[in-house]
Structure formats: C-alpha cells, structure tokens
Design a protein around this motif. Structure first.
Motif, PDB file in Angstrom:
ATOM      1  N   ASP A 105       0.814  -1.213   0.000  1.00  0.00           N
ATOM      2  CA  ASP A 105       0.000   0.000   0.000  1.00  0.00           C
ATOM      3  C   ASP A 105       0.848   1.263   0.000  1.00  0.00           C
ATOM      4  O   ASP A 105       0.371   2.332   0.348  1.00  0.00           O
ATOM      5  CB  ASP A 105      -0.923   0.014   1.230  1.00  0.00           C
ATOM      6  N   ALA A 106       2.127   1.149  -0.385  1.00  0.00           N
ATOM      7  CA  ALA A 106       3.008   2.313  -0.373  1.00  0.00           C
ATOM      8  C   ALA A 106       2.541   3.338  -1.394  1.00  0.00           C
ATOM      9  O   ALA A 106       2.076   3.000  -2.474  1.00  0.00           O
ATOM     10  CB  ALA A 106       4.440   1.893  -0.705  1.00  0.00           C
ATOM     11  N   PRO A 107       2.645   4.648  -1.072  1.00  0.00           N
ATOM     12  CA  PRO A 107       2.214   5.677  -2.004  1.00  0.00           C
ATOM     13  C   PRO A 107       3.122   5.744  -3.210  1.00  0.00           C
ATOM     14  O   PRO A 107       4.310   5.471  -3.118  1.00  0.00           O
ATOM     15  CB  PRO A 107       2.325   6.972  -1.177  1.00  0.00           C
TER      16      PRO A 107
ATOM     17  N   LEU B  13      15.732  12.167  11.171  1.00  0.00           N
ATOM     18  CA  LEU B  13      15.683  11.642   9.811  1.00  0.00           C
ATOM     19  C   LEU B  13      14.251  11.569   9.291  1.00  0.00           C
ATOM     20  O   LEU B  13      14.008  11.823   8.103  1.00  0.00           O
ATOM     21  CB  LEU B  13      16.327  10.252   9.765  1.00  0.00           C
ATOM     22  N   GLU B  14      13.310  11.247  10.151  1.00  0.00           N
ATOM     23  CA  GLU B  14      11.911  11.177   9.732  1.00  0.00           C
ATOM     24  C   GLU B  14      11.448  12.526   9.192  1.00  0.00           C
ATOM     25  O   GLU B  14      10.706  12.599   8.204  1.00  0.00           O
ATOM     26  CB  GLU B  14      11.046  10.754  10.907  1.00  0.00           C
ATOM     27  N   ARG B  15      11.883  13.608   9.825  1.00  0.00           N
ATOM     28  CA  ARG B  15      11.506  14.945   9.359  1.00  0.00           C
ATOM     29  C   ARG B  15      12.048  15.207   7.959  1.00  0.00           C
ATOM     30  O   ARG B  15      11.335  15.743   7.090  1.00  0.00           O
ATOM     31  CB  ARG B  15      12.028  16.017  10.329  1.00  0.00           C
ATOM     32  N   ILE B  16      13.301  14.825   7.711  1.00  0.00           N
ATOM     33  CA  ILE B  16      13.897  15.075   6.402  1.00  0.00           C
ATOM     34  C   ILE B  16      13.188  14.251   5.323  1.00  0.00           C
ATOM     35  O   ILE B  16      12.905  14.748   4.226  1.00  0.00           O
ATOM     36  CB  ILE B  16      15.408  14.758   6.419  1.00  0.00           C
TER      37      ILE B  16
ATOM     38  N   ASP C 138       9.584   2.257   8.795  1.00  0.00           N
ATOM     39  CA  ASP C 138       8.629   1.270   8.293  1.00  0.00           C
ATOM     40  C   ASP C 138       7.202   1.800   8.320  1.00  0.00           C
ATOM     41  O   ASP C 138       6.337   1.311   7.586  1.00  0.00           O
ATOM     42  CB  ASP C 138       8.692  -0.017   9.121  1.00  0.00           C
ATOM     43  N   ASP C 139       6.938   2.766   9.193  1.00  0.00           N
ATOM     44  CA  ASP C 139       5.589   3.314   9.328  1.00  0.00           C
ATOM     45  C   ASP C 139       5.407   4.632   8.579  1.00  0.00           C
ATOM     46  O   ASP C 139       4.344   5.241   8.658  1.00  0.00           O
ATOM     47  CB  ASP C 139       5.264   3.532  10.816  1.00  0.00           C
ATOM     48  N   HIS C 140       6.436   5.072   7.865  1.00  0.00           N
ATOM     49  CA  HIS C 140       6.338   6.356   7.161  1.00  0.00           C
ATOM     50  C   HIS C 140       5.470   6.211   5.913  1.00  0.00           C
ATOM     51  O   HIS C 140       5.535   5.186   5.226  1.00  0.00           O
ATOM     52  CB  HIS C 140       7.729   6.860   6.774  1.00  0.00           C
ATOM     53  N   PRO C 141       4.656   7.208   5.582  1.00  0.00           N
ATOM     54  CA  PRO C 141       3.817   7.124   4.378  1.00  0.00           C
ATOM     55  C   PRO C 141       4.605   6.887   3.096  1.00  0.00           C
ATOM     56  O   PRO C 141       4.058   6.337   2.138  1.00  0.00           O
ATOM     57  CB  PRO C 141       3.111   8.487   4.353  1.00  0.00           C
TER      58      PRO C 141
END
Length: 264
Positions: free
Chosen positions: A33-35, A82-85, A110-113
């Motif tokens: 389901d990855a964008p 890193l998540e912010r970048i 793993d949970d990032h859109p």
C-alpha cells in the motif's frame, strides 16, 4: 516488511579503499500500500508534471561526535530527525535513498507514508567521508538525476530542489546544480547528474581525493546563485544544519515560533 537486497552496482567497483570485495548493502522497505505519488502531477503545491523522475538521497551516516549520538535518530520535536527530512523531500522523490551505517536503528521508517520508496544503503567504503558517501548515494540511485541532502538540514527545501532540477534539465552540459552562498558551495542541498558525477567520483576516490570541493573541480558546475535561491526560498533557512544539541534546540525553537505565527 523489511528485506535485504544488494545495492545497484552502478559504476562503483566492488572494492573498499582498493582492496577486498566490499559491496554495499541495502535494506528495501516494501509495502503493497506504499504511495506512488510524488513523481508526476501536483504534490503539495510543487508542480512536477512532465518532469523525469528524480531520486533523492539523504546522507544519514551514523554517530556524530559533536551531537554525541546519531543525527538520524536524535529526537527533533519528539520524532527522529531523519523522519523529518524524509517527510520534507518525499513530495518530489520518485525514490528515497538513505545512506547509513545503522539500518537496524531506522525501523521507525517502516511506518512512514513514503516507506514504499525508501531504500537504506550501507556505505560502500570503509573510509567514510563526504566523497565516499556521495559515491554510495549516487551508485544506489536508479534515476538519471539525484538530489542530495544531509540528514541534519532541518529546513531542507523541496521547492529549492525542484528549482535546481529544472535548471539541470535546461542544460545537458551541467553535471551538478549547487547553491553558491557567501559561505561557498552547499553540496548537500544540490542536484547531481548521476552517471557523469559517479564516474568522476570513482576516479577522485581512486586518486585519494577526500574533498567535495576538489571533486567539483573535475565536473561541470552550474552555480545556483543566492539571487535564485532567494526567489525560491525567501527566508533562506534551507541551509541551516544542526551539528550540536544546542543547534538542534535552536532549530526546534524556530519551528515552534513559525507554528505560533502561522508560518510553520
């Protein structure tokens, strides 16, 4: 689900500082389901229609002596930096390559859109540095042009990357489009032409070059002048990087102030 796969070999030989067979290693995040948005049409107000896909590579490295820990995982407003970048560059990225020596610590992605477009790539060289890190990033990317950003550039600008990319596409003779400020080049907020820059990087590494500045003397550079930067990013914060806990706290305060003023 995270799996381990070999990094694309590109033009980088299977070597580490001239000996051995040290192939890089990537950790591919795959989700059904990855964008897939972010390579065409409109994304967050960024017009990408008609442009070839752009890779974005984030130089995440690992332990930072001045920060006292890994910059990739240090908290920024309660979430890993890193998540912010990743979130900031995702709207323009057909793929997101993250160079790191600590993939086991980046499971939060793993949970990032954008997880379906993320690949974690281990350094190809034992001798770590800006030149070898750039070579790793370009060798792992799969598109012709690659935007490079450091993971501590908390205000990295997708708008500026897009402007740099358009400047590159307008001139086939250009190998890199790099902002040129009063402090010099900003090579970690620049767009590189993958194949030609990778060839030059491998030659530079073979010759013992450890400086991005020296490397840039061997390729065709398109200066992105401050006047051009200002037209795209008027506030000029995009080149701020955070090397220490105090600098990180200051950047967090800037974000809070912007949010309070309605400009965050």
């Amino acid at each position: 689900i995270a799996i381990l796969v070999d990094a694309p070999r590109g033009h980088v030989p299977a070597r580490r500082d001239g000996v051995g067979d040290g192939e890089g290693e990537t950790r591919q995040m795959t989700h059904d389901d990855a964008p897939t948005a972010g390579v065409a049409g409109e994304a967050g107000g960024l017009s990408l229609a008609g442009l070839p896909p752009l890779s974005v590579a984030i130089q995440a490295g690992g332990e930072s002596r001045r920060m006292g820990r890994s910059k990739a995982t240090v908290p920024f407003l309660g979430r890993p930096l890193l998540e912010r970048i990743v979130t900031r560059v995702a709207p323009i990225a057909a793929e997101i390559v993250i160079t790191t020596n600590e993939p086991e610590n980046l499971g939060f992605l793993d949970d990032h859109p954008a997880r379906g477009r993320i690949r974690l790539v281990r350094d190809r060289y034992d001798r770590r540095g800006s030149v070898t890190g750039l070579a790793t990033a370009l060798s792992a990317a799969t598109n012709d042009c690659v935007a490079i950003v450091a993971c501590d550039m908390v205000f990295a600008s997708p708008e500026l990357f897009l402007a740099e990319y358009r400047a590159m596409l307008a001139d086939e003779g250009v190998d890199v489009v790099v902002p040129h400020t009063q402090f010099g080049y900003e090579p970690f907020h620049a767009v590189y032409r993958r194949a030609r820059c990778l060839d030059a990087l491998v030659s530079a590494i073979d010759d013992g070059c450890g400086s991005i500045r020296q490397f840039m003397e061997t390729i065709a550079v398109r200066d992105f002048a401050m006047e051009e930067v200002a037209r795209t990013v008027p506030d000029g914060r995009c080149f701020i990087n955070t090397n220490t806990p105090d600098e990180l706290a200051h950047a967090e305060q800037i974000v809070r102030d912007l949010a309070r003023s309605g400009r965050g």
